[in-house]
Structures are given as structure tokens and as C-alpha cells.
Design a protein around this motif. Sequence first.
Motif, mmCIF file in Angstrom:
data_model
loop_
_atom_site.group_PDB
_atom_site.id
_atom_site.type_symbol
_atom_site.label_atom_id
_atom_site.label_comp_id
_atom_site.label_asym_id
_atom_site.label_seq_id
_atom_site.Cartn_x
_atom_site.Cartn_y
_atom_site.Cartn_z
ATOM 1 N N TYR A 226 0.831 -1.213 0.000
ATOM 2 C CA TYR A 226 0.000 0.000 0.000
ATOM 3 C C TYR A 226 0.856 1.249 0.000
ATOM 4 C CZ TYR A 226 -3.488 3.418 1.666
ATOM 5 O OH TYR A 226 -4.305 4.508 1.811
ATOM 6 N N ARG A 227 1.879 1.306 0.835
ATOM 7 C CA ARG A 227 2.740 2.483 0.934
ATOM 8 C C ARG A 227 3.547 2.693 -0.347
ATOM 9 N NH1 ARG A 227 3.594 4.551 6.093
ATOM 10 N NH2 ARG A 227 5.809 4.978 5.726
ATOM 11 N N VAL A 228 4.018 1.610 -0.950
ATOM 12 C CA VAL A 228 4.726 1.735 -2.223
ATOM 13 C C VAL A 228 3.795 2.314 -3.279
ATOM 14 C CG1 VAL A 228 5.846 0.477 -4.108
ATOM 15 C CG2 VAL A 228 6.355 -0.130 -1.730
ATOM 16 N N TRP A 229 2.580 1.800 -3.333
ATOM 17 C CA TRP A 229 1.591 2.271 -4.308
ATOM 18 C C TRP A 229 1.302 3.761 -4.137
ATOM 19 C CZ3 TRP A 229 -4.299 1.273 -3.565
ATOM 20 C CH2 TRP A 229 -5.017 1.708 -4.676
ATOM 21 N N ILE A 230 0.988 4.179 -2.916
ATOM 22 C CA ILE A 230 0.668 5.586 -2.668
ATOM 23 C C ILE A 230 1.849 6.475 -3.042
ATOM 24 C CG2 ILE A 230 0.032 7.295 -0.926
ATOM 25 C CD1 ILE A 230 -2.161 5.230 -1.637
ATOM 26 N N SER A 231 3.051 6.093 -2.638
ATOM 27 C CA SER A 231 4.224 6.926 -2.908
ATOM 28 C C SER A 231 4.481 7.043 -4.404
ATOM 29 C CB SER A 231 5.458 6.372 -2.197
ATOM 30 O OG SER A 231 5.872 5.128 -2.747
ATOM 31 N N PRO B 39 -4.834 4.810 6.466
ATOM 32 C CA PRO B 39 -3.690 3.918 6.682
ATOM 33 C C PRO B 39 -3.712 2.623 5.884
ATOM 34 C CG PRO B 39 -5.220 3.779 8.517
ATOM 35 C CD PRO B 39 -5.719 4.884 7.637
ATOM 36 N N ASP B 40 -4.822 2.303 5.248
ATOM 37 C CA ASP B 40 -4.877 1.038 4.519
ATOM 38 C C ASP B 40 -5.876 1.131 3.365
ATOM 39 O OD1 ASP B 40 -7.438 0.789 5.717
ATOM 40 O OD2 ASP B 40 -6.582 -0.298 7.425
ATOM 41 N N ILE B 41 -5.952 0.084 2.610
ATOM 42 C CA ILE B 41 -6.796 0.071 1.417
ATOM 43 C C ILE B 41 -8.267 0.229 1.774
ATOM 44 C CG2 ILE B 41 -7.615 -1.441 -0.451
ATOM 45 C CD1 ILE B 41 -4.704 -2.363 -0.752
ATOM 46 N N LYS B 42 -8.681 -0.369 2.856
ATOM 47 C CA LYS B 42 -10.079 -0.261 3.283
ATOM 48 C C LYS B 42 -10.447 1.192 3.545
ATOM 49 C CE LYS B 42 -13.402 -2.186 6.619
ATOM 50 N NZ LYS B 42 -13.891 -0.938 7.222
ATOM 51 N N ALA B 43 -9.579 1.906 4.258
ATOM 52 C CA ALA B 43 -9.835 3.321 4.561
ATOM 53 C C ALA B 43 -9.893 4.152 3.287
ATOM 54 C CB ALA B 43 -8.765 3.853 5.501
ATOM 55 N N LEU B 44 -9.005 3.867 2.338
ATOM 56 C CA LEU B 44 -9.018 4.585 1.070
ATOM 57 C C LEU B 44 -10.305 4.299 0.295
ATOM 58 C CD1 LEU B 44 -7.803 6.220 -1.257
ATOM 59 C CD2 LEU B 44 -6.441 4.218 -1.881
ATOM 60 N N GLY C 189 -8.917 -7.251 -0.068
ATOM 61 C CA GLY C 189 -8.343 -6.100 0.619
ATOM 62 C C GLY C 189 -6.837 -6.003 0.548
ATOM 63 N N GLU C 190 -6.178 -6.877 -0.219
ATOM 64 C CA GLU C 190 -4.724 -6.842 -0.350
ATOM 65 C C GLU C 190 -4.342 -6.682 -1.812
ATOM 66 O OE1 GLU C 190 -2.443 -6.864 1.990
ATOM 67 O OE2 GLU C 190 -3.808 -7.168 3.676
ATOM 68 N N LEU C 191 -3.429 -5.765 -2.097
ATOM 69 C CA LEU C 191 -2.938 -5.641 -3.464
ATOM 70 C C LEU C 191 -2.352 -6.980 -3.909
ATOM 71 C CD1 LEU C 191 -1.221 -2.145 -3.290
ATOM 72 C CD2 LEU C 191 -3.023 -2.777 -4.904
ATOM 73 N N PRO C 192 -2.724 -7.469 -5.073
ATOM 74 C CA PRO C 192 -2.276 -8.799 -5.482
ATOM 75 C C PRO C 192 -0.771 -8.860 -5.713
ATOM 76 C CG PRO C 192 -3.414 -7.701 -7.276
ATOM 77 C CD PRO C 192 -3.622 -6.853 -6.065
ATOM 78 N N LYS D 58 -2.048 -9.023 -12.565
ATOM 79 C CA LYS D 58 -3.270 -8.629 -11.852
ATOM 80 C C LYS D 58 -3.192 -7.172 -11.399
ATOM 81 C CE LYS D 58 -4.554 -13.263 -10.289
ATOM 82 N NZ LYS D 58 -4.696 -14.187 -9.134
ATOM 83 N N LEU D 59 -2.014 -6.720 -11.033
ATOM 84 C CA LEU D 59 -1.857 -5.312 -10.669
ATOM 85 C C LEU D 59 -2.201 -4.409 -11.853
ATOM 86 C CD1 LEU D 59 1.470 -5.504 -8.633
ATOM 87 C CD2 LEU D 59 -0.755 -4.802 -7.724
ATOM 88 N N LEU D 60 -1.851 -4.850 -13.054
ATOM 89 C CA LEU D 60 -2.124 -4.053 -14.248
ATOM 90 C C LEU D 60 -3.620 -3.907 -14.536
ATOM 91 C CD1 LEU D 60 0.618 -5.299 -16.746
ATOM 92 C CD2 LEU D 60 0.408 -3.004 -15.774
ATOM 93 N N THR D 61 -4.440 -4.775 -13.962
ATOM 94 C CA THR D 61 -5.886 -4.678 -14.191
ATOM 95 C C THR D 61 -6.533 -3.595 -13.332
ATOM 96 O OG1 THR D 61 -6.500 -6.313 -12.480
ATOM 97 C CG2 THR D 61 -5.947 -7.157 -14.672
ATOM 98 N N LEU D 62 -5.815 -3.051 -12.368
ATOM 99 C CA LEU D 62 -6.380 -2.062 -11.455
ATOM 100 C C LEU D 62 -6.322 -0.665 -12.063
ATOM 101 C CD1 LEU D 62 -4.814 -3.378 -8.138
ATOM 102 C CD2 LEU D 62 -7.170 -3.677 -8.916
#
Length: 362
Positions: free
Chosen positions: A34-39, A63-68, A105-108, A113-117
Amino acid sequence: MLTDFDLTKITEPLLLWYEQNKRSLPWRDEVSPYRVWISEIMLQQTRVEAVKPYFARFTISLPDIKALAECEEERLLKLWEGLGYYNRVRNMQTAARTVMEAFGGELPADYEKLLTLKGIGHYTAGAIASIAYGIPVPAVDGNVLRILMRLTEDDSDIMKQSVKTKVEQELLKIMPKGRAGAFNQALMELGATVCVPNGAPKCGECPWKEFCLANQHQTWDRLPVKTKAKARRIEDKTVLVIRDGERVVLNKRGKRGLLAGLYEFPNREGHLSAREALNCVQEMNLHPMRIQQLEEAVHIFSHVEWHMTGYMIQVDTLTREKAGLLFAETAEAEQKYAIPAAFGAYTKYMNLRLGNEKFQEQ
């Protein structure tokens, strides 16, 4: 040329240099997908030092994907205020909701699969996959393209997707086993701190200086080759800072187009005279009392430039909202309403601070 160069010799000196010279950054010091993605999304076209406080506030608030995924849109945009490119944070929220629904709730931990997001392209997918999960895939951004084109004295146009794809293919062949994340970050770091985009590279500090062709032949100033972007369209605007001493008039932009859903000072196409500006205020069913011409300002978007002039107009008491207008207290506006940096030159006339400015004295 890149394909003629023996890239196997770049890995070990690069990793050794990185271990000795890497910067301490919050998303590196505490790594999570999550932190890598946001940054990585925040760092697109924004300097590292500017991103640090944004990143801290964003990850504390969400702080996490759920909150976002669950964040109310106006709060989300306010957290992003000042970073620009607001569709990026909207895309992140769309992706977060997909992750909640489809991936528990977890980045794959899967590059494809990440490319599908929504909003995640090859570079971001590569960064998340390699840095957070150790998957041996490249992450090729502008920094990486620049240093490799200089290293190999390759004059291919880096604006072409075929060139980027070729670089990804060549890096995939030399990805160090078990150190993919460090390797990708080292490439990015070298481009950000040594083989810099503006001005002369610091070749004396480079781990590749002995075999870099651009260093040997002093051709760094001609590389990389990059097709010039189409000239930006110029739009003239007049910004109206309308206030009654306590409140300021804001307008919410539409749901589509540039700066969609954000708040702005009322503005009009063209550079208006003082008389024309006063007429605009009267057409809003407000009653102007004084007018002051403000300075000119320019704000540059990717495809358009706003050339602005402004007026601060004092009106009698703003007692109720009128159609399409919001009368906001300064403190309320700072905390609640996302105002894009395009209007940064004029927010000082209502003592409004945007983005990082609000937190500098705290």
C-alpha cells in the motif's frame, strides 16, 4: 545502442552504490504494498521533498486500502490538495474498491493482476511487484530511460512505447535474483540524484562512469532523445476573489473535465476590465462595494496554460448561499474544501493556505 551493450556489468556496481548512497525515505523505511503504491502515484511529476508531508498525512488519515476505499470524496480530494492531477487519487480509490471486492483487501502479488487495477500502469505495477513482493519485473520511468540511454549512447526516442518496451525486455534479462526491488530503486535513485534531468550529470559520483558511453564521449547533453510535446493551449482567465471580510465565495466545478469536483474562486474567460468584473458580481445577485486589481499569474497544466488576472471585490454581507455559490469561512475552506493549486496566487487574499502550506507552521 541498448541492445548492443553488455548490461550484465551494471548490476553489481549499481547495487553497491545504492547501499552506500540511498536516501532515507518514509516509503522505503517502512515498506508495504500500500505504501509503495501511494508513494509512486504521488511521485509522478512531483519532487520527493514535496511529497514527504503529503505522504505522511495521507497514510495517517487513510492507513490502509479499506480506509481509502471508504473515504468520502471531498475529504479524499482535500488530502490530495496541491498535488494536482486529481484523477490519480480518484483512480486510486476506484482501484482500492476493486481490491476490496476482488482481492480480499490486499494488493495482489501478481504483476499482471496489478495491471488490471484502475490507474496502475506498467511502471507502477513493476514498482509494487518488485519492491513490495520481490517479483523480478522491471519498473521503467523517465529516470530509468534517461540513464540507460546515456549509458548505452542510444538515441532512440524515449517517447515511443516501443522503446520503453525494449528497455523493459532488456532489464528483465538481467534482473538480479532476490534483489529486484533494490535494483529497480537503485536505477530510480541514480537518475534522481546523479544522472539528473536538468543540468550536467554528476559523472564523478556515478558507479558506471568507467563504461558509460555518454561520459566517455561527453554526449550526455544530447541524450535522451525525446520528441517535443505538442504546444499547450493558452487560455486567458479573470479570477474573482469575492469576500465580505469574513467569508469568501467559492464555486464547485462540474463532475467532468479539468479539475472536476474541486472548489474554485468564480472566474470568467478572458481578461476583464474592472467594470466588467463588477458586472459579473452583480449578475450573481451580490452587491459590490470596493474592487482591487490583483497581480497576474500563470498556471501550467499538461495540455493547457491559464494566463490569469484577478480582482478582489468587497461585497456587503454574504448572508445566504445563492445558486451554485458557496460562502465559506477561511478556516472551514482550509479544512474542508479542496482548492486546486491553479488558484494559489489568489488564495492569500483570503488568508487561505493550500496543501503543504497549511502545515508549515505546525
